[in-house]
Enzyme design. Structure first.
Site, short mmCIF file in Angstrom:
data_model
loop_
_atom_site.label_atom_id
_atom_site.label_comp_id
_atom_site.label_asym_id
_atom_site.label_seq_id
_atom_site.Cartn_x
_atom_site.Cartn_y
_atom_site.Cartn_z
CG HIS A 1 -1.85 1.14 1.31
ND1 HIS A 1 -2.11 1.98 0.25
CD2 HIS A 1 -2.63 1.60 2.32
CE1 HIS A 1 -2.98 2.89 0.59
NE2 HIS A 1 -3.32 2.68 1.86
CG ASP A 2 -0.04 4.57 -2.40
OD1 ASP A 2 -0.80 4.35 -1.44
OD2 ASP A 2 -0.42 5.18 -3.42
CB THR A 3 -0.58 5.20 2.72
OG1 THR A 3 -1.41 5.77 1.71
CG2 THR A 3 -0.51 6.16 3.89
CG ASN B 1 -8.42 7.54 3.54
OD1 ASN B 1 -7.58 7.18 4.35
ND2 ASN B 1 -8.64 6.94 2.41
N GLY C 1 3.70 14.10 -2.89
CA GLY C 1 3.72 15.18 -3.88
C GLY C 1 3.36 16.54 -3.31
CB THR D 1 -4.57 11.34 -5.62
OG1 THR D 1 -3.77 11.40 -6.80
CG2 THR D 1 -6.03 11.26 -6.02
#
Length: 463
Positions: free
Chosen positions: A216-218, A277, A383, A240
């Site tokens: 999971h990228d997080t 989130n 980002g 995002t």
């Protein structure tokens, strides 16, 4: 991305970048998974000879395989509307309080549990013999080996964060077959080797191991938070989405935590990513797409001159989840709450960034309260760390110093887990010290007091 890792070296290089565009086929929004896999192969070819490969991606979505290992249709994208109204049907069998007390996962309409409930009775699910989450599906095509990486499994709402094992009772009551999932594996575990035909297509010499990372990228991004010392830190993984919260040793499963919509996802070394989130820079990305990309640097400079906190929206509202028409939806949200309606791209941009900073403030304050944990610094990675205005507004809103960077946190966390598995770096503390020594970081001190932000929060809550 390729990386070189040594005692005082952590260099990251972009080898190949390719678009990730969901495709609406009929009425269903799907991942263009074969195009993404082709991009992975192109990236490996561009990277050249490597010592290890690791894959991280977005969570919750999955591909279904038949008995021969063939993909049963392109995976459905989490922004598709098929789960609308499904949660209420699930809650009729397992009440939300019980679901949270067992799985610790926040409500989100796209959680894997709700996706599987929505797919119940479909011919694809009936024919499936295996379910692989997106990074595990790509790993399977590279190696032929099946597995379910733990940090991603913890986002399905089918895992117990206290044990790190499946929540069999919940799944059984909902008619979800956990036998569809491949065996669990943890970050750092071996995930196979590149298959001969993959080596031929990419020009790499074997054997090339594939290493499980925080897929999971997080999870990978939090592993790359450059926090050192004994101070308590909060993190915001920005892109995002904005994922704002704390790194804990144990989950927080209280009813108050559920009511605040916090999630307990697993991280590196058994840690818990306790976070909320928030819709994130998706709001701005969609506006830029509508405006025809007017030039972000100039737009941010102009937004910086717009009066602060003129209008704010709920950056976690599901109304902003679907693509398309974002400036109009933001204007409508402001109109509905009796606030000034943004008229220009700069005013809309400032509304978005103020709203994100306010959401960051609420999430960090709530996390600290619910976990009974003090916070003295906020790390912004991903980002959004490049967005100086957002970072400064977050410092102002939280009344805490912000350390911004690294921007490529997910990639760095990914490669550091691989490097650790191959004996090139030590424990999590050593990983973070290496990040601090080698990565450019920016620091933002809060300006003034948080009075205006508190007032905006109260006004927003009343609205």
């Amino acid at each position: 991305m390729t990386a070189r890792v040594g005692p005082d070296t952590l260099d990251l290089t972009e080898a190949h970048r390719f678009p990730n565009r969901p495709v609406r086929a009929g009425t269903t929004l799907r991942w263009d998974i074969l195009n993404l896999y082709a991009g992975v192969l192109d990236g490996l070819r561009a990277a050249g000879q490597v010592a290890s490969v690791g894959i991280d991606s977005w969570a919750v979505d999955y591909g279904l395989l038949d008995a021969d290992g063939a993909l049963l249709g392109n995976p459905v994208h989490y922004r598709d509307g098929r789960t609308e109204g499904v949660a209420e049907k699930v809650w009729a069998t397992v009440p939300p309080a019980e679901l949270y007390a067992t799985t610790g996962l926040q409500y989100a309409p796209f959680n894997t549990l709700y996706q599987l409930a929505a797919a119940r009775g479909s011919s694809q699910l009936a024919a499936a013999k295996r379910l692989l989450l997106i990074p595990d599906l790509l790993t399977y095509w590279l190696t032929g080996e099946e597995g379910t990486e733990l940090t991603n499994a913890s986002t399905t709402q089918l895992l117990d964060p206290r044990t790190g094992g499946w929540a069999h009772g919940i799944a059984g009551r909902l008619g979800i077959d956990l036998g569809l999932f491949a065996p669990l594996r943890a970050p750092g575990d071996a995930a196979g080797h590149l298959l001969p035909h993959v080596l031929d297509e990419t020009g790499l010499r074997g054997p090339v191991p594939v290493t499980a990372v925080g897929s999971h990228d997080t999870a990978s991004a939090v592993a790359a938070v450059p926090a050192t010392g004994t101070g308590a830190f909060a993190y915001i993984c920005t892109g995002t989405w904005s994922l704002a919260g704390l790194e804990l040793d144990a989950p927080v499963l209280s009813e108050a935590s559920r009511a605040a919509n916090f999630t307990n996802e697993l991280g590196l070394d058994g840690t818990v990513r306790y976070l909320r989130n928030i819709m994130g820079l998706w709001l701005l990305q969609e506006c830029l797409r509508t405006w025809g990309d007017p030039g972000l640097p100039a737009l941010l400079r102009e937004a910086g001159r717009v009066p602060s906190l003129r209008s704010v929206v709920d950056a976690g509202d599901e109304a902003f989840l679907a693509p398309g028409g974002m400036p109009g939806r933001i204007a409508q949200a402001c109109r509905a709450t009796g606030q000034p309606v943004p008229r220009t791209p700069a005013e809309t941009t400032r509304c978005i960034l103020d709203s994100l900073a306010l959401a960051h403030r609420r999430a960090i304050a709530d996390a600290a309260r619910l976990a009974d944990r003090a916070v003295d610094v906020v790390h912004v990675v991903g980002g959004g760390a490049r967005n100086a205005l957002l970072c400064q507004l977050t410092a102002d809103a939280c009344g805490l110093p912000v350390v911004a960077g690294p921007a490529e946190a997910a990639a760095l966390g990914n490669v550091l887990v691989q490097a650790r598995a191959h004996g090139l770096v030590g424990d999590r503390t050593a990983m973070r010290e290496l990040l601090t020594r080698t990565q450019p970081l920016a620091r933002y001190a809060p300006r003034g007091t948080t009075t205006a932000w508190r007032s905006a929060e109260q006004r927003f809550a009343k609205g």
